[in-house]
Design an enzyme around this catalytic site. Structure first.
Site, PDB file in Angstrom:
ATOM      1  N   LYS A 117     -91.173  -6.838  62.287  1.00  0.00           N
ATOM      2  CA  LYS A 117     -90.066  -6.572  61.376  1.00  0.00           C
ATOM      3  C   LYS A 117     -90.447  -6.937  59.944  1.00  0.00           C
ATOM      4  CE  LYS A 117     -85.113  -7.747  61.003  1.00  0.00           C
ATOM      5  NZ  LYS A 117     -84.016  -8.512  61.658  1.00  0.00           N
ATOM      6  N   SER A 160     -78.630  -9.180  65.194  1.00  0.00           N
ATOM      7  CA  SER A 160     -79.624  -8.255  64.638  1.00  0.00           C
ATOM      8  C   SER A 160     -80.712  -7.835  65.608  1.00  0.00           C
ATOM      9  CB  SER A 160     -80.271  -8.873  63.393  1.00  0.00           C
ATOM     10  OG  SER A 160     -79.366  -8.867  62.318  1.00  0.00           O
ATOM     11  N   SER A 165     -80.121  -5.796  61.978  1.00  0.00           N
ATOM     12  CA  SER A 165     -81.109  -5.460  60.976  1.00  0.00           C
ATOM     13  C   SER A 165     -82.482  -5.120  61.543  1.00  0.00           C
ATOM     14  CB  SER A 165     -81.255  -6.620  59.986  1.00  0.00           C
ATOM     15  OG  SER A 165     -81.674  -7.807  60.649  1.00  0.00           O
TER      16      SER A 165
END
Length: 476
Positions: free
Chosen positions: A83, A182, A158
Site C-alpha cells: 500500500k 480500511s 483506503s
C-alpha cells in the site's frame, strides 16, 4: 494450467509449485507484470509499478532456488503488493498526494522488510485514498481505483488499490492497513479475506503509530490460508514497540489444520444509532449463521452496544491525525481539507478527552463480547458505492455518509480486537458482499479457524471477475 488459472492460484499453492520446480519466481513475476500492464490502466490499482526491481529480485530468487532448494519460507517467490502509505526504499511514497509523487522513501517500512525476509517479490505500490482517510480510493490527480467485479463501483478504501489488484489477479497477495475498516471494507467490496489483527500483533516500526492503537497493518488474501500465512509473516514484536503480543503457538497457518471446538457465536443485523443493515447484507449474515449452526456451533442474536458515544470521539481523532501529519492544507482534497480545518478548533484537552472516551467505549465493547467466542456482524451497512458517487456532496454530508456506511468497523479499531472480513455472496449490481467475524482480544486463531470452515462449505474462493479472466494463454 493456463495463465489466468495460475494468476488466480492461491499464494500458498504458487509457493508449493515454486518449491517443486514446476514454476519459477521469474515466470510468476513476468506473468503478473504482463497482467498489470494490460489491466491496470482501466483498474487504477497500482500507482507505482516496480517492474525493474521485481524482475531483478525474481531472477535472483530463481537462481537461489537452483542452488539452495531447502529451508524456503512458506511464501518464497510469491508476489505481493504494498500500500502507498508504507515506504519501500528507493520508491516514491505519495500517500495519495499528487504533489508528493517525487518523494522517494529512504528506507523500508518494518513490514516491508518482513515481506523481503519471507522471500516475497514486491510488484509495486497500490493506490490509497489520500492520507488513507476515506473508504473509497479516488485521490485527486490519480485515476480512481475501480472494482474489478464492476468497474463503475469503488473497491473501497483506503486499501482499495491492493484489494482491486488482488481481486483482478494482478498479484498473489496484498498488504494493507486498517484504521477504521480500511482492510475489511475493501475485502468486503472485492470478495476477499481481510484481517484487522489485534492491537500489538504487527509492529509499526520504525515510524511509530499516530492513532493511539486504532490502526494496524495487515493481510488481504484470496483464501483464509493465504491470509493466515501473510499474517504470520507480518506479525512480531520489534524492540521498543508501545504495544506487543506474544507470537502465536502454533502459527496462524498451522492452526488451520485443526477445526475449532464448538463455538458460542453471537450475531446482529442492527447497529444503533445507525439502524438496520441493508437487506442484502442482512441476508448474508443470516446465511452465515445457518452455515455455522450446520457446522455444529451455537448462534444467538444479540443487541450490540449503542455506538453513539463512539462516533464523535472517533471523528475527533480522525481529523486531528489529518492535521497532525504536517501536509500543507493547500495540497489536500476537499474532504481532508475540511477535516484539517475542523481540527484547528480542537485543543489538546478536547483531543485527550476524545481518546479517553474511546478507551471507555472500547472497554464496554470488549466486556460485551467476552461471553462469545466470535461475533458475526456486517462489514459495512450497505453494498459498495459507485466511483465518484459522493464527490458532489458537501463535506459534512460526506462525513455522515461515511459514518453510516462503515459503522460496523471502527468499534474494533477502538477495542483492539481482531476482526476478519470474509465474502458471502453478491449484491444485485454484481459486486461482492461479505460478513465480519470478530474475536476476543489476541484470538485471531479462532477467527481464522472458523473462516476456514466457512470457506470449505462456500464457493467464494473459486469466484473470479469477468474483467480479469480474458486473454488466457497456455503455459508450458
Amino acid at each position: 494450467m493456463n495463465s489466468v488459472d495460475l494468476a488466480f492460484l492461491p499464494a500458498l499453492e504458487q509457493a508449493r509449485l515454486i518449491r517443486h520446480r514446476e514454476i519459477s519466481p521469474l515466470e510468476l513475476a513476468e506473468l503478473y507484470l504482463e497482467r498489470i500492464e494490460r489491466l491496470n490502466p482501466a483498474l487504477g490499482a497500482y500507482v507505482t509499478v516496480m517492474a525493474e526491481q521485481a524482475l531483478a529480485d525474481a531472477k535472483a530468487k530463481t537462481e537461489h532456488l537452483a542452488s539452495n532448494p531447502e529451508d524456503l519460507p512458506p511464501l518464497f517467490g510469491v508476489t505481493v503488493s504494498v500500500k502507498d502509505l508504507n515506504p519501500v526504499e528507493g520508491v516514491a511514497c505519495a500517500y495519495g498526494i499528487k504533489a508528493a509523487c517525487d518523494r522517494i522513501a529512504p528506507q523500508d517500512d518494518y513490514i516491508v522488510s518482513k515481506l523481503r525476509q519471507a522471500g516475497m517479490i514486491i510488484l509495486g505500490k497500490t493506490a490509497t485514498s489520500q492520507l488513507g482517510s476515506l473508504p473509497y480510493t479516488e485521490p485527486p490527480g490519480f485515476p480512481p481505483a475501480r472494482n474489478p467485479w464492476n468497474l463503475d463501483y469503488t473497491p473501497g478504501g483506503s486499501s482499495g488499490g491492493g484489494a482491486a489488484a488482488l481481486a483482478a489477479g494482478l498479484c498473489a497477495i496484498s498488504q494493507g492497513s486498517d484504521g477504521g475498516g480500511s482492510l475489511r471494507g475493501p475485502a468486503f467490496c472485492c470478495g476477499l479475506v481481510g484481517m484487522k489483527a489485534s492491537r500489538g500483533r504487527i509492529s509499526f516500526s520504525p515510524l511509530g503509530e499516530r492513532l493511539n492503537g486504532l490502526a494496524v497493518n495487515g493481510p488481504l488474501g484470496r483464501t483464509v490460508a493465504d491470509t493466515a500465512a501473510l499474517l504470520d509473516v507480518l506479525s512480531g514484536y520489534e524492540l521498543g514497540d508501545p504495544y506487543w503480543l506474544p507470537d502465536p503457538e502454533p502459527s496462524f497457518l498451522a492452526g488451520l489444520d485443526a477445526p475449532p471446538r464448538p463455538l458460542r457465536i453471537g450475531y446482529t443485523t442492527r447497529l444503533d444509532p445507525i439502524g438496520e443493515v441493508d437487506p442484502v447484507c442482512r441476508q448474508a449474515i443470516y446465511e452465515t449463521v445457518q452455515q455455522v449452526e450446520d457446522l455444529g456451533h451455537s448462534a444467538e442474536e444479540v443487541t450490540f452496544p449503542n455506538l453513539e458515544n463512539l462516533i464523535e470521539p472517533f471523528v475527533v481523532v480522525w481529523e486531528c491525525v489529518v492535521a497532525e501529519l504536517g501536509v500543507p492544507w493547500i495540497v489536500l482534497e476537499k474532504m481532508n481539507r475540511w477535516l484539517y480545518w475542523r481540527a484547528w478548533r480542537i485543543n489538546s484537552g478536547a483531543y485527550l478527552r476524545a481518546v479517553a472516551q474511546l478507551q471507555l467505549v472500547a472497554r464496554q465493547i470488549v466486556q460485551f463480547c467476552h461471553p462469545y467466542d466470535v461475533l458475526i456482524l456486517p462489514v459495512y451497512m450497505h453494498p459498495t458505492i459507485k466511483v465518484g458517487e459522493w464527490k458532489g456532496l458537501r463535506s459534512p454530508k460526506i462525513l455522515d455518509s461515511v459514518i453510516n456506511w462503515v459503522a460496523p468497523c471502527p468499534p474494533f479499531n477502538a477495542s483492539g480486537q481482531p476482526a476478519l472480513a470474509i465474502p458471502q455472496g453478491f449484491a444485485p449490481s454484481g459486486v461482492p458482499i461479505g460478513v465480519q467475524l470478530v474475536g476476543r482480544p489476541a484470538d485471531e486463531a479462532t477467527l481464522l479457524a472458523l473462516a476456514a470452515q466457512l470457506e470449505q462449505v462456500g464457493s467464494w474462493k473459486h469466484q473470479r471477475p469477468a474483467f480479469a479472466t480474458g486473454a488466457e494463454t497456455t503455459l508450458p
